[in-house]
Design a protein around this motif. Structure first.
Motif, PDB file in Angstrom:
ATOM      1  N   LYS A   1      10.130  -0.474 -13.468  1.00  0.00           N
ATOM      2  CA  LYS A   1      11.511  -0.802 -13.156  1.00  0.00           C
ATOM      3  C   LYS A   1      12.041   0.158 -12.098  1.00  0.00           C
ATOM      4  O   LYS A   1      12.189   1.353 -12.345  1.00  0.00           O
ATOM      5  N   SER A   2      12.320  -0.377 -10.906  1.00  0.00           N
ATOM      6  CA  SER A   2      12.887   0.411  -9.821  1.00  0.00           C
ATOM      7  C   SER A   2      14.393   0.152  -9.800  1.00  0.00           C
ATOM      8  O   SER A   2      14.833  -0.971  -9.567  1.00  0.00           O
ATOM      9  N   GLU A   3      15.175   1.204 -10.052  1.00  0.00           N
ATOM     10  CA  GLU A   3      16.618   1.068 -10.218  1.00  0.00           C
ATOM     11  C   GLU A   3      17.422   1.495  -9.000  1.00  0.00           C
ATOM     12  O   GLU A   3      18.649   1.379  -9.002  1.00  0.00           O
ATOM     13  N   ALA A   4      16.765   1.994  -7.978  1.00  0.00           N
ATOM     14  CA  ALA A   4      17.458   2.462  -6.780  1.00  0.00           C
ATOM     15  C   ALA A   4      16.534   2.343  -5.587  1.00  0.00           C
ATOM     16  O   ALA A   4      15.309   2.338  -5.733  1.00  0.00           O
TER      17      ALA A   4
ATOM     18  N   PRO B   1       0.822  -1.215   0.000  1.00  0.00           N
ATOM     19  CA  PRO B   1       0.000   0.000   0.000  1.00  0.00           C
ATOM     20  C   PRO B   1       0.858   1.267   0.000  1.00  0.00           C
ATOM     21  O   PRO B   1       1.998   1.262   0.437  1.00  0.00           O
ATOM     22  N   LYS B   2       0.268   2.331  -0.530  1.00  0.00           N
ATOM     23  CA  LYS B   2       0.844   3.674  -0.437  1.00  0.00           C
ATOM     24  C   LYS B   2       2.179   3.824  -1.172  1.00  0.00           C
ATOM     25  O   LYS B   2       3.029   4.611  -0.771  1.00  0.00           O
ATOM     26  N   MET B   3       2.358   3.094  -2.265  1.00  0.00           N
ATOM     27  CA  MET B   3       3.587   3.191  -3.045  1.00  0.00           C
ATOM     28  C   MET B   3       3.551   4.420  -3.949  1.00  0.00           C
ATOM     29  O   MET B   3       2.492   4.872  -4.375  1.00  0.00           O
ATOM     30  N   THR B   4       4.750   4.936  -4.251  1.00  0.00           N
ATOM     31  CA  THR B   4       4.929   6.079  -5.127  1.00  0.00           C
ATOM     32  C   THR B   4       6.004   5.752  -6.156  1.00  0.00           C
ATOM     33  O   THR B   4       7.035   5.181  -5.814  1.00  0.00           O
ATOM     34  N   LYS B   5       5.756   6.113  -7.414  1.00  0.00           N
ATOM     35  CA  LYS B   5       6.777   6.019  -8.463  1.00  0.00           C
ATOM     36  C   LYS B   5       7.547   7.332  -8.460  1.00  0.00           C
ATOM     37  O   LYS B   5       6.942   8.412  -8.398  1.00  0.00           O
ATOM     38  N   LEU B   6       8.872   7.230  -8.533  1.00  0.00           N
ATOM     39  CA  LEU B   6       9.724   8.413  -8.555  1.00  0.00           C
ATOM     40  C   LEU B   6      10.657   8.372  -9.757  1.00  0.00           C
ATOM     41  O   LEU B   6      11.200   7.307 -10.089  1.00  0.00           O
TER      42      LEU B   6
ATOM     43  N   ILE C   1      17.206   8.091 -12.937  1.00  0.00           N
ATOM     44  CA  ILE C   1      16.819   6.740 -12.525  1.00  0.00           C
ATOM     45  C   ILE C   1      15.365   6.757 -12.074  1.00  0.00           C
ATOM     46  O   ILE C   1      14.774   7.824 -11.876  1.00  0.00           O
ATOM     47  N   GLN C   2      14.827   5.568 -11.896  1.00  0.00           N
ATOM     48  CA  GLN C   2      13.472   5.396 -11.371  1.00  0.00           C
ATOM     49  C   GLN C   2      13.560   4.654 -10.042  1.00  0.00           C
ATOM     50  O   GLN C   2      14.446   3.812  -9.849  1.00  0.00           O
ATOM     51  N   SER C   3      12.628   4.944  -9.168  1.00  0.00           N
ATOM     52  CA  SER C   3      12.567   4.261  -7.885  1.00  0.00           C
ATOM     53  C   SER C   3      11.107   4.158  -7.457  1.00  0.00           C
ATOM     54  O   SER C   3      10.309   5.051  -7.735  1.00  0.00           O
ATOM     55  N   ALA C   4      10.767   3.074  -6.801  1.00  0.00           N
ATOM     56  CA  ALA C   4       9.445   2.916  -6.202  1.00  0.00           C
ATOM     57  C   ALA C   4       9.637   2.879  -4.689  1.00  0.00           C
ATOM     58  O   ALA C   4      10.504   2.154  -4.193  1.00  0.00           O
ATOM     59  N   ALA C   5       8.868   3.665  -3.986  1.00  0.00           N
ATOM     60  CA  ALA C   5       9.014   3.744  -2.533  1.00  0.00           C
ATOM     61  C   ALA C   5       7.644   3.883  -1.884  1.00  0.00           C
ATOM     62  O   ALA C   5       6.719   4.448  -2.463  1.00  0.00           O
ATOM     63  N   GLN C   6       7.535   3.391  -0.676  1.00  0.00           N
ATOM     64  CA  GLN C   6       6.267   3.410   0.057  1.00  0.00           C
ATOM     65  C   GLN C   6       6.150   4.750   0.805  1.00  0.00           C
ATOM     66  O   GLN C   6       6.256   4.821   2.011  1.00  0.00           O
TER      67      GLN C   6
END
Length: 109
Positions: free
Chosen positions: A78-81, A27-32, A43-48
């Protein structure tokens, strides 16, 4: 993949874009989308992060990212970091970020 935890590269980046990520299992994930500067690129990252942050408020913030851990696919993204956070109230992630503007791509030491 990093063999020794002391080999992790943590660099400063600036969030270019952020959006809610409801397709993720957590839950509550964000794409960055994060700019690490001229030498390291974007880069791309996914974080809660949606527990504490509205995606629009993340854009322009400097964040710390572990950049050499490899990448994973989360619901097709694709989360790279790994965006560096610490647990806040109720154990929800709180960003670790510089308290003043610093050059992008700078390595934590």
């Amino acid at each position: 993949m990093v063999e020794n935890p002391f080999d992790v590269e943590i660099r400063v980046g600036s969030v270019l874009e952020a959006e809610a990520f409801p397709e993720a299992n957590k839950p509550k994930m964000t794409k960055l989308w994060i700019d690490l500067g001229d030498d390291h690129g974007e880069i791309q990252s996914a974080a809660q992060l949606d527990h504490h942050y509205d995606p629009d408020d993340l854009e322009g913030r400097q964040v710390l990212c572990a950049t050499n851990l490899g990448s994973v696919r989360i619901a097709g993204f694709k989360s790279e970091a790994l965006t560096v956070c610490v647990p806040g109230d109720q154990e929800y992630p709180v960003l670790v970020e510089p308290d003043e503007a610093v050059p992008l791509g700078g390595l934590l030491f």
